[in-house]
Enzyme design. Sequence first.
Site, PDB file in Angstrom:
ATOM      1  N   LYS A 160      71.265  19.021  29.351  1.00  0.00           N
ATOM      2  CA  LYS A 160      72.460  18.956  30.171  1.00  0.00           C
ATOM      3  C   LYS A 160      73.547  18.124  29.508  1.00  0.00           C
ATOM      4  O   LYS A 160      74.719  18.364  29.722  1.00  0.00           O
ATOM      5  CB  LYS A 160      72.130  18.419  31.570  1.00  0.00           C
ATOM      6  N   LYS A 162      71.303   7.878  22.685  1.00  0.00           N
ATOM      7  CA  LYS A 162      72.244   7.704  23.796  1.00  0.00           C
ATOM      8  C   LYS A 162      73.146   6.498  23.588  1.00  0.00           C
ATOM      9  O   LYS A 162      74.343   6.558  23.828  1.00  0.00           O
ATOM     10  CB  LYS A 162      71.486   7.563  25.124  1.00  0.00           C
ATOM     11  N   LYS A 183      68.088  21.265  21.126  1.00  0.00           N
ATOM     12  CA  LYS A 183      67.387  21.641  22.358  1.00  0.00           C
ATOM     13  C   LYS A 183      68.386  21.888  23.478  1.00  0.00           C
ATOM     14  O   LYS A 183      69.491  21.329  23.463  1.00  0.00           O
ATOM     15  CB  LYS A 183      66.392  20.538  22.764  1.00  0.00           C
TER      16      LYS A 183
HETATM   17  P1  TYM Z   1      63.954  14.935  32.138  1.00  0.00           P
HETATM   18  O1  TYM Z   1      64.367  14.841  33.567  1.00  0.00           O
HETATM   19  O2  TYM Z   1      65.006  14.739  31.100  1.00  0.00           O
HETATM   20  O3  TYM Z   1      63.301  16.346  31.870  1.00  0.00           O
HETATM   21  C1  TYM Z   1      62.252  16.856  32.687  1.00  0.00           C
HETATM   22  C2  TYM Z   1      61.260  17.596  31.833  1.00  0.00           C
HETATM   23  O4  TYM Z   1      61.876  18.693  31.151  1.00  0.00           O
HETATM   24  C3  TYM Z   1      61.523  18.679  29.787  1.00  0.00           C
HETATM   25  N1  TYM Z   1      62.608  19.274  28.993  1.00  0.00           N
HETATM   26  C4  TYM Z   1      62.436  20.274  28.095  1.00  0.00           C
HETATM   27  N2  TYM Z   1      61.346  20.949  27.700  1.00  0.00           N
HETATM   28  C5  TYM Z   1      61.509  21.931  26.769  1.00  0.00           C
HETATM   29  N3  TYM Z   1      62.710  22.253  26.246  1.00  0.00           N
HETATM   30  C6  TYM Z   1      63.836  21.615  26.612  1.00  0.00           C
HETATM   31  N4  TYM Z   1      65.021  21.959  26.090  1.00  0.00           N
HETATM   32  C7  TYM Z   1      63.722  20.560  27.575  1.00  0.00           C
HETATM   33  N5  TYM Z   1      64.621  19.731  28.162  1.00  0.00           N
HETATM   34  C8  TYM Z   1      63.914  18.954  29.008  1.00  0.00           C
HETATM   35  C9  TYM Z   1      61.335  17.208  29.460  1.00  0.00           C
HETATM   36  O5  TYM Z   1      60.542  17.022  28.304  1.00  0.00           O
HETATM   37  C10 TYM Z   1      60.647  16.709  30.725  1.00  0.00           C
HETATM   38  O6  TYM Z   1      59.254  16.923  30.665  1.00  0.00           O
HETATM   39  N6  TYM Z   1      61.813  10.538  31.131  1.00  0.00           N
HETATM   40  C11 TYM Z   1      61.596  11.827  31.766  1.00  0.00           C
HETATM   41  C12 TYM Z   1      61.196  11.735  33.215  1.00  0.00           C
HETATM   42  C13 TYM Z   1      60.043  10.842  33.526  1.00  0.00           C
HETATM   43  C14 TYM Z   1      58.666  11.118  33.270  1.00  0.00           C
HETATM   44  C15 TYM Z   1      57.955  10.001  33.782  1.00  0.00           C
HETATM   45  C16 TYM Z   1      57.985  12.166  32.662  1.00  0.00           C
HETATM   46  C17 TYM Z   1      60.105   9.646  34.153  1.00  0.00           C
HETATM   47  N7  TYM Z   1      58.854   9.149  34.319  1.00  0.00           N
HETATM   48  C18 TYM Z   1      56.557   9.939  33.700  1.00  0.00           C
HETATM   49  C19 TYM Z   1      56.596  12.089  32.570  1.00  0.00           C
HETATM   50  C20 TYM Z   1      55.904  10.978  33.075  1.00  0.00           C
HETATM   51  C21 TYM Z   1      62.878  12.627  31.684  1.00  0.00           C
HETATM   52  O7  TYM Z   1      63.956  12.068  31.585  1.00  0.00           O
HETATM   53  O8  TYM Z   1      62.726  13.951  31.852  1.00  0.00           O
END
Ligand code: TYM
Length: 332
Positions: free
Chosen positions: A198, A112, A195
Amino acid sequence: VPRVLSGIQPTAGSFHLGNYLGAVRQWVALQESHDAFYMVVDLHAITVPQDPAELRANTRIAAAQLLAAGLDPERCTLFVQSHVPEHAQLAWVMNCLTGFGEAGRMTQFKDKSAKQGTDRTSVGLFTYPILQVADILLYQAHQVPVGEDQRQHVELTRDLAERFNGRYGETFTIPAPYILKETAKIYDLQDPSIKMSKSASSPKGLINLLDEPKSSAKKIKSAVTDTDTVIRFDAENKPGVSNLLTIYSTLTGASIAELEQKYEGKMYGALKTDLADVMVEFVTPFRDRTQAYLDDPETLDAVLAKGAEKARAVAAETLATTYDRLGFLPAK
Ligand code: TYM
């Protein structure tokens, strides 16, 4: 009962198919067998600039989608991260335990910040994974259901928990990532080498669950496949077709082998047309349910308030122990 914790960002408004298949679907299943804590991570969202009114609306939209997906407030604790101040408090402690170089090795940050340049990158984005560490450790979670892209952050959580325990005595449960092989990474429909996301996907490569079902069906029908004609799962040589088979299999419960058999001798068009129908059947009621929760914001907010209260009870206890171990003088 083992505990799970996970979070999702409210920034996009709609969840995309990768969020759902990679994470949220597992959250729904795990609430049956685990003590489950799930949250909308608004503190993480502000690591990049957010419009306040949009952030507030999107936080409700995220919560409504989680309920629409099947989270049941009677069976899990659903809350908003900023409602539990202990997240920011434990994050500070974890910041002080993390090496600067160690934080700099987080690949999501590197990607990023490389894209937008370090002057436009906030320090919050740099310490974002450390806030995530605090999220997980506060609840003494055993498992963290996420997609593959979050594995490194869970590894960092394990490292920091072990470091703290080693220095100050057993305090934190060491968590493990819970990542299902089949759906760990859902790919972009137009470019199956990246992958679905967004930020990186083109509109045609990304399925937002709250989009018009017809538009999602169209995207499936125009998904990139290959010049071969055989419908077979082969992630390496046939990533586009394999991605479609994964999505189809997960949404319907049919195994990949069953699908390969069903489409033996058939053309890609047949697979896409059927999957487009499956998609419409999935997103149509999902959107309706989400809208129903959004039409009743008082009830939605009450669910979140109750979730925050339950979450705080656990988080406050962990933070108190942590402060004590660190040698902070009690206030009383
Ligand atoms: P975020 O909001 O980007 O995404 C939410 C969840 O979706 C999964 N994900 C995917 N899985 C499979 N294929 C894809 N193309 C794909 N795109 C997104 C992500 O792996 C995620 O599980 N940092 C985290 C949020 C967070 C979090 C936490 C997660 C904050 N605190 C504590 C677990 C524990 C995030 O930005 O997810």
